[in-house]
Motif scaffolding. Structure first.
Motif, PDB file in Angstrom:
ATOM      1  N   SER A 146       0.827  -1.212   0.000  1.00  0.00           N
ATOM      2  CA  SER A 146       0.000   0.000   0.000  1.00  0.00           C
ATOM      3  C   SER A 146       0.857   1.257   0.000  1.00  0.00           C
ATOM      4  CB  SER A 146      -0.912   0.011   1.221  1.00  0.00           C
ATOM      5  OG  SER A 146      -1.796  -1.074   1.185  1.00  0.00           O
ATOM      6  N   ILE A 147       1.900   1.274   0.812  1.00  0.00           N
ATOM      7  CA  ILE A 147       2.788   2.433   0.858  1.00  0.00           C
ATOM      8  C   ILE A 147       3.480   2.616  -0.485  1.00  0.00           C
ATOM      9  CG2 ILE A 147       4.916   3.321   1.894  1.00  0.00           C
ATOM     10  CD1 ILE A 147       3.971   2.083   4.543  1.00  0.00           C
ATOM     11  N   GLY A 148       3.933   1.517  -1.091  1.00  0.00           N
ATOM     12  CA  GLY A 148       4.585   1.589  -2.395  1.00  0.00           C
ATOM     13  C   GLY A 148       3.665   2.150  -3.469  1.00  0.00           C
ATOM     14  N   LYS A 149       2.417   1.703  -3.475  1.00  0.00           N
ATOM     15  CA  LYS A 149       1.449   2.213  -4.451  1.00  0.00           C
ATOM     16  C   LYS A 149       1.195   3.699  -4.229  1.00  0.00           C
ATOM     17  CE  LYS A 149      -1.093  -2.027  -5.439  1.00  0.00           C
ATOM     18  NZ  LYS A 149      -2.377  -2.739  -5.304  1.00  0.00           N
ATOM     19  N   GLY A 150       1.098   4.093  -2.967  1.00  0.00           N
ATOM     20  CA  GLY A 150       0.869   5.502  -2.658  1.00  0.00           C
ATOM     21  C   GLY A 150       2.015   6.379  -3.128  1.00  0.00           C
ATOM     22  N   ILE A 151       3.238   5.930  -2.896  1.00  0.00           N
ATOM     23  CA  ILE A 151       4.413   6.691  -3.332  1.00  0.00           C
ATOM     24  C   ILE A 151       4.444   6.780  -4.851  1.00  0.00           C
ATOM     25  CG2 ILE A 151       6.937   6.637  -3.442  1.00  0.00           C
ATOM     26  CD1 ILE A 151       6.880   5.483  -0.595  1.00  0.00           C
ATOM     27  N   LYS A 152       4.132   5.666  -5.523  1.00  0.00           N
ATOM     28  CA  LYS A 152       4.129   5.646  -6.989  1.00  0.00           C
ATOM     29  C   LYS A 152       3.104   6.633  -7.545  1.00  0.00           C
ATOM     30  CE  LYS A 152       3.561   2.436 -10.849  1.00  0.00           C
ATOM     31  NZ  LYS A 152       3.258   1.053 -11.230  1.00  0.00           N
ATOM     32  N   GLU A 153       1.902   6.644  -6.961  1.00  0.00           N
ATOM     33  CA  GLU A 153       0.864   7.562  -7.418  1.00  0.00           C
ATOM     34  C   GLU A 153       1.259   9.014  -7.151  1.00  0.00           C
ATOM     35  OE1 GLU A 153      -2.932   6.447  -5.793  1.00  0.00           O
ATOM     36  OE2 GLU A 153      -2.765   4.413  -6.579  1.00  0.00           O
ATOM     37  N   PHE A 154       1.887   9.267  -6.010  1.00  0.00           N
ATOM     38  CA  PHE A 154       2.321  10.618  -5.682  1.00  0.00           C
ATOM     39  C   PHE A 154       3.361  11.105  -6.678  1.00  0.00           C
ATOM     40  CE2 PHE A 154       5.191  13.546  -3.490  1.00  0.00           C
ATOM     41  CZ  PHE A 154       4.290  14.511  -3.079  1.00  0.00           C
ATOM     42  N   LYS A 155       4.326  10.245  -7.005  1.00  0.00           N
ATOM     43  CA  LYS A 155       5.368  10.627  -7.972  1.00  0.00           C
ATOM     44  C   LYS A 155       4.758  10.890  -9.345  1.00  0.00           C
ATOM     45  CE  LYS A 155       9.375   8.377  -5.914  1.00  0.00           C
ATOM     46  NZ  LYS A 155      10.413   7.344  -6.081  1.00  0.00           N
ATOM     47  N   LYS A 156       3.798  10.053  -9.753  1.00  0.00           N
ATOM     48  CA  LYS A 156       3.165  10.252 -11.052  1.00  0.00           C
ATOM     49  C   LYS A 156       2.405  11.572 -11.083  1.00  0.00           C
ATOM     50  CE  LYS A 156       0.116   8.046 -14.425  1.00  0.00           C
ATOM     51  NZ  LYS A 156      -0.285   9.307 -14.961  1.00  0.00           N
ATOM     52  N   ALA A 157       1.699  11.879 -10.008  1.00  0.00           N
ATOM     53  CA  ALA A 157       0.962  13.141  -9.951  1.00  0.00           C
ATOM     54  C   ALA A 157       1.925  14.331  -9.997  1.00  0.00           C
ATOM     55  CB  ALA A 157       0.115  13.194  -8.685  1.00  0.00           C
ATOM     56  N   ALA A 158       3.044  14.217  -9.298  1.00  0.00           N
ATOM     57  CA  ALA A 158       4.029  15.300  -9.309  1.00  0.00           C
ATOM     58  C   ALA A 158       4.613  15.482 -10.705  1.00  0.00           C
ATOM     59  CB  ALA A 158       5.134  15.002  -8.307  1.00  0.00           C
TER      60      ALA A 158
END
Length: 54
Positions: free
Chosen positions: A31-43
């Protein structure tokens, strides 16, 4: 990384093991990995949008 060294990361892992138990850690990590991935993509998307608008 955030001023954390190896001893601090190990301590955090041990505390997480005690709180959540070993069976929950893979789910939490995923879950943390997916959240970080989504955050980076949004950035990256925001950065692309600002570059394209200039």
């Amino acid at each position: 990384m955030f001023g954390l060294g190896v001893p601090e990361l190990i301590l955090i892992l041990v505390i997480a093991l005690v709180i959540f138990g070993p069976s929950k850690l893979p789910e939490i990590g995923e879950s943390i990995g997916k959240g970080i991935k989504e955050f980076k993509k949004a950035a990256e998307d925001i950065e692309e949008d600002t570059d394209n608008s200039n």
